[in-house]
Motif scaffolding. Structure first.
Motif, short mmCIF file in Angstrom:
data_model
loop_
_atom_site.label_atom_id
_atom_site.label_comp_id
_atom_site.label_asym_id
_atom_site.label_seq_id
_atom_site.Cartn_x
_atom_site.Cartn_y
_atom_site.Cartn_z
N UNK A 18 3.37 -3.41 47.77
CA UNK A 18 2.52 -4.59 47.91
C UNK A 18 3.39 -5.78 48.30
N UNK A 19 3.14 -6.34 49.49
CA UNK A 19 3.89 -7.50 49.95
C UNK A 19 2.99 -8.74 50.07
N UNK A 20 1.83 -8.68 49.45
CA UNK A 20 0.86 -9.77 49.56
C UNK A 20 1.43 -11.09 49.05
N UNK A 21 2.07 -11.09 47.90
CA UNK A 21 2.60 -12.34 47.35
C UNK A 21 3.67 -12.94 48.25
N UNK A 22 4.50 -12.11 48.87
CA UNK A 22 5.52 -12.61 49.80
C UNK A 22 4.85 -13.24 51.02
N UNK A 25 3.22 -16.61 49.84
CA UNK A 25 4.23 -17.66 49.67
C UNK A 25 4.70 -18.19 51.02
N UNK A 26 4.87 -17.30 51.99
CA UNK A 26 5.36 -17.70 53.31
C UNK A 26 4.37 -18.63 54.01
N UNK A 130 7.66 -11.55 59.10
CA UNK A 130 6.47 -12.36 58.99
C UNK A 130 6.53 -13.44 60.05
N UNK A 131 5.48 -13.63 60.82
CA UNK A 131 5.42 -14.68 61.83
C UNK A 131 4.11 -15.41 61.66
#
Length: 137
Positions: A18-22, A25-26, A130-131
């Motif tokens: 799960x990378x949702x929080x990252x 935050x971005x 992430x872009x």
């Protein structure tokens, strides 16, 4: 456009991370409206939007195991047994996804999460780019 490279360690087994929080935050750093592009620059991993934590992640790994068994049928042969199937994963789970962003917040549904899908046990080091794309005015 703003970008950020995430360095992740997925471990020595098939995983859904799960990378949702990252991601959250971005996009919150700069605020505004736009699109978040989540891209995995690997030939054996993908990203998806799905419900996590209620068994769906295990169900996805089981489905991939049923569809693409880790056995010796694969022509692409190197690494661990059945590794060739890992190179087919991005045809089913794409290497990128887009998420709308409004006022610096991801516009995901209540149960949706952004997830890295990695079935390659030979390479536990992964990157995700992430872009954040915004309009010109």
């Amino acid at each position: 456009m703003r970008t950020k490279l995430l360095d992740l360690h997925t471990g020595g087994s098939e995983s859904i991370t799960d990378i949702t929080d990252m991601c959250r935050d971005f996009v919150a750093e700069g605020g505004g409206d736009g699109l978040l592009n989540v891209f995995v620059p690997h030939a054996t991993a993908g990203v998806t939007i799905m419900e996590l934590g209620a068994g769906s992640d295990e169900d996805l790994l089981a489905l991939l195991g049923d569809l693409l068994p880790k056995d010796d049928r694969w022509r692409h042969r190197h690494g661990s047994r059945g590794h060739g199937r890992d190179h087919v994963i991005p045809a089913l789970i794409p290497s990128q996804t887009m998420v709308p962003v409004v006022s610096g917040r991801l516009e995901l549904g209540t149960w949706q999460s952004v997830a890295l899908v990695d079935t390659n046990i030979d390479n536990p080091s992964r990157q995700v780019r992430l872009s954040f794309l915004t309009g010109a005015g």
